[in-house]
Scaffold this active site. Structure first.
Site, PDB file in Angstrom:
ATOM      1  N   ASP A 194       0.813  -1.215   0.000  1.00 42.02           N
ATOM      2  CA  ASP A 194       0.000   0.000   0.000  1.00 42.02           C
ATOM      3  C   ASP A 194       0.858   1.283   0.000  1.00 42.02           C
ATOM      4  OD1 ASP A 194      -2.119  -1.848   0.414  1.00 42.02           O
ATOM      5  OD2 ASP A 194      -1.960  -1.625   2.594  1.00 42.02           O
TER       6      ASP A 194
ATOM      7  N   GLU B 160     -11.394  -0.050  -3.537  1.00 38.70           N
ATOM      8  CA  GLU B 160     -10.601   0.472  -2.415  1.00 38.70           C
ATOM      9  C   GLU B 160      -9.372   1.190  -2.954  1.00 38.70           C
ATOM     10  OE1 GLU B 160      -9.472  -2.955  -0.073  1.00 38.70           O
ATOM     11  OE2 GLU B 160      -8.153  -3.720  -1.620  1.00 38.70           O
TER      12      GLU B 160
HETATM   13  O1  FUB Z   1      -3.232  -3.619   3.377  1.00 44.63           O
HETATM   14  C1  FUB Z   1      -4.540  -3.842   3.865  1.00 44.63           C
HETATM   15  C2  FUB Z   1      -5.542  -3.532   2.810  1.00 44.63           C
HETATM   16  O2  FUB Z   1      -5.276  -4.309   1.656  1.00 44.63           O
HETATM   17  C3  FUB Z   1      -5.514  -2.120   2.297  1.00 44.63           C
HETATM   18  O3  FUB Z   1      -6.099  -1.193   3.165  1.00 44.63           O
HETATM   19  C4  FUB Z   1      -6.196  -2.293   1.010  1.00 44.63           C
HETATM   20  O4  FUB Z   1      -6.122  -1.217   0.127  1.00 44.63           O
HETATM   21  C5  FUB Z   1      -5.527  -3.541   0.491  1.00 44.63           C
HETATM   22  O5  FUB Z   1      -4.292  -3.261  -0.120  1.00 44.63           O
END
Ligand code: FUB
Length: 325
Positions: A19, A225
């Site tokens: 991320d 997301e």
């Molecule tokens: O790293 C945890 C979660 O996985 C993140 O918040 C999302 O965007 C995905 O990458």
């Protein structure tokens, strides 16, 4: 300190990172990633496998310099309101202060977004006592515009709980819209001048080339997301992950709060379930920072940050990058 990073290779290998939010601060590249932890727990749609507890800030003078791991910048035990799962963070600079924005579950198991501050880009960061009032879900990305107004973009489906907030309050068993209904968009909140509270909050609309909202069943294009916003030649670019179709895509607008028109793919699916990125200009080039799970042999929660150059076409659209492990 590690070796000079090479495109499309893990920028560090001594820890698992994911991320990545990349920024240029003080003339250097700073990367704010999640810090993935090894464990044998369950891997499910609720994201229980992402058990992160702290953040490490990485930096490099430029792309010909070693990557420096500045060590622990913030730990969940030092965040009074948070209980677990320190997920994808971002950072911003304003008011002579560096702000680290991060999601975590509160003591009721609800994802919230918090802020921590430091006088240095690498931290250590000191967390505020409480999360940002009115914040929820995950994956904050903060964009400070040329007029100095700052916006926090956030949201994530499934484990990120965004669909549980459609009524304005948390509804534990709420599901997302039907496939034929408009998809949920990320939320944009304008930040107060001190960067610690939201002045306003609205859902972003992402539309197709005819101005119609993307539908919830359009899983190749709809928001899932990991929102990120950058500006290029007067346009705002909202990029994000499509989640269960594993692609990084983008949409463009003349307004930081949208509506954004869907344009296309940035990165084809990587090894591992999640895909998450940031886009940053360094000197005269643009770069995509992203992650995959190649170094761990495909373990979803043991990911590594990588980068590659990102190129635009003359009309401002982005050239699709074909992922290669
Ligand atoms: O790293 C945890 C979660 O996985 C993140 O918040 C999302 O965007 C995905 O990458």
């Amino acid at each position: 300190m590690t070796n000079t990073p090479k495109p499309n290779e893990p920028i560090v290998k001594h820890i698992f990172t994911a991320d990545p939010s990349a920024h240029v601060f003080e003339g250097k590249l700073y990367i704010y990633p999640s810090h993935d932890l090894d464990h044998d727990g369950p891997d499910n749609d609720n994201g229980d496998q992402y058990k992160m507890e702290d953040y490490h800030v990485l930096s490099m003078d430029d792309f010909n310099s070693p990557v420096v791991d500045h060590g622990e910048a913030l730990h969940v035990k030092d965040v009074p309101w948070a209980s677990k799962q320190m997920w994808a963070p971002d950072a911003a600079f304003k008011n002579d202060t560096y702000y680290l924005f991060f999601p975590a579950r509160d003591h009721d198991g609800i994802f919230r977004i918090g802020v921590a501050t430091s006088k240095r880009p690498e931290g250590p960061f000191k967390a505020e006592e409480n999360y940002i009032p009115g914040s929820y879900s995950i994956d904050p990305a903060v964009f400070v515009d040329d007029d100095n107004r700052a916006y926090c973009y956030f949201g994530g489906l499934w484990g990120g709980q965004l669909e549980k907030w459609q009524t304005g309050t948390f509804v534990e068993d709420a599901e997302g819209p039907a496939e034929s209904e408009p998809a949920l968009g990320p939320i944009v909140a304008e930040l107060s001048d001190d960067m610690l509270t939201f002045k306003s909050k609205k859902e972003i609309s992402i539309v197709d080339e005819n101005g119609n909202p993307l539908l919830a069943g359009d899983t190749e294009r709809r928001f899932f997301e990991g929102p990120w916003v950058h500006k290029y030649n007067g346009y705002y670019y909202l990029s994000y992950s499509t989640g269960d179709t594993h692609t990084l895509v983008y949409a463009m607008s003349k307004n930081p709060e949208g509506p954004f028109e869907f344009k296309g793919k940035i990165l084809t699916p990587v090894i591992g379930w999640t895909t998450h990125h940031s886009i940053v200009q360094f000197e005269d080039k643009w770069y995509l920072f992203y992650h995959d799970a190649s170094l761990s042999g495909g373990v979803n929660h043991k990911r590594s940050v990588k980068f590659t150059e990102l190129k635009y076409n003359e009309d401002g659209t982005i050239q699709t990058i074909e992922y290669k492990a």
